[in-house]
Write a protein that holds these residues in place. Structure first.
Motif, PDB file in Angstrom:
ATOM      1  N   SER A  35       0.865  -1.177   0.000  1.00 18.87           N
ATOM      2  CA  SER A  35       0.000   0.000   0.000  1.00 18.87           C
ATOM      3  C   SER A  35       0.902   1.228   0.000  1.00 18.87           C
ATOM      4  O   SER A  35       2.077   1.126   0.336  1.00 18.87           O
ATOM      5  N   PRO A  36       0.367   2.393  -0.362  1.00 18.50           N
ATOM      6  CA  PRO A  36       1.217   3.588  -0.345  1.00 18.50           C
ATOM      7  C   PRO A  36       1.818   3.866   1.039  1.00 18.50           C
ATOM      8  O   PRO A  36       2.937   4.340   1.152  1.00 18.50           O
ATOM      9  N   GLU A  37       1.069   3.567   2.082  1.00 17.55           N
ATOM     10  CA  GLU A  37       1.582   3.777   3.433  1.00 17.55           C
ATOM     11  C   GLU A  37       2.763   2.867   3.729  1.00 17.55           C
ATOM     12  O   GLU A  37       3.748   3.280   4.337  1.00 17.55           O
ATOM     13  N   LYS A  38       2.661   1.613   3.300  1.00 28.98           N
ATOM     14  CA  LYS A  38       3.758   0.674   3.545  1.00 28.98           C
ATOM     15  C   LYS A  38       4.966   0.960   2.667  1.00 28.98           C
ATOM     16  O   LYS A  38       6.084   0.635   3.038  1.00 28.98           O
ATOM     17  N   GLN A  39       4.755   1.542   1.510  1.00 27.20           N
ATOM     18  CA  GLN A  39       5.846   1.829   0.592  1.00 27.20           C
ATOM     19  C   GLN A  39       6.559   3.145   0.904  1.00 27.20           C
ATOM     20  O   GLN A  39       7.599   3.427   0.339  1.00 27.20           O
TER      21      GLN A  39
END
Length: 160
Positions: A35-39
């Motif tokens: 996800s963008p948060e994890k990336q």
């Protein structure tokens, strides 16, 4: 003699296989929901600011390089120190003078780096470097105006 090398190669092969198996198992078991948060870049719980592609001060690399050089020298000196008494009986004082020359070369290298000022974390700037930085900081503050023909500075505020 080949049997002794075979033992080393078996352990080397086992180490490589162990690393490959551990990587394969972790790849199979990891969660695969990006996800963008994890990336995004993690900065100790703070929101990242600016680009991650910044220029690091070269002194970080110099300190790391000096550490590695002097750390490797300690690795060479430890076995020598352990076997020194036995070497002294076999080859005489040659072992001592050989290490003394090695240490002398290291001390000369350390003195050179120290005299050059590379061990100091904060270096003083020469007058030329200070002038260059002052002119760059003046333009980076945005206190200049442009017209169609040239760029000229607005009046310098006091204290700058």
């Amino acid at each position: 003699m080949l049997v002794q090398f075979a033992t080393v190669f078996v352990f080397l092969a086992l180490a490589i296989v162990f690393v490959m198996v551990a990587l394969a198992i972790s790849w199979m078991l990891r969660p695969k929901k990006p996800s963008p948060e994890k990336q995004s870049t993690y900065e100790c719980g703070e929101e990242p600011e600016g680009s991650p592609w910044i220029r690091f001060n070269v002194r970080f690399y110099l300190v790391a390089l000096f550490f590695i050089v002097f750390d490797v020298e300690i690795i060479f000196m430890l076995p020598w120190a352990v076997a020194f008494k036995q070497m002294l009986g076999e080859i005489g004082s040659f072992a001592f003078f050989e290490m003394a020359i090695f240490v002398l070369i290291l001390v000369v290298g350390l003195a050179y780096v120290w005299a050059k000022g590379d061990l100091g974390w904060v270096k003083s700037l020469s007058s030329r470097e200070a002038e260059d930085l002052e002119s760059l900081s003046w333009y980076s503050t945005g206190r200049y105006s442009t017209d169609s023909h040239s760029i000229h500075r607005s009046a310098k505020p006091e204290g700058v």
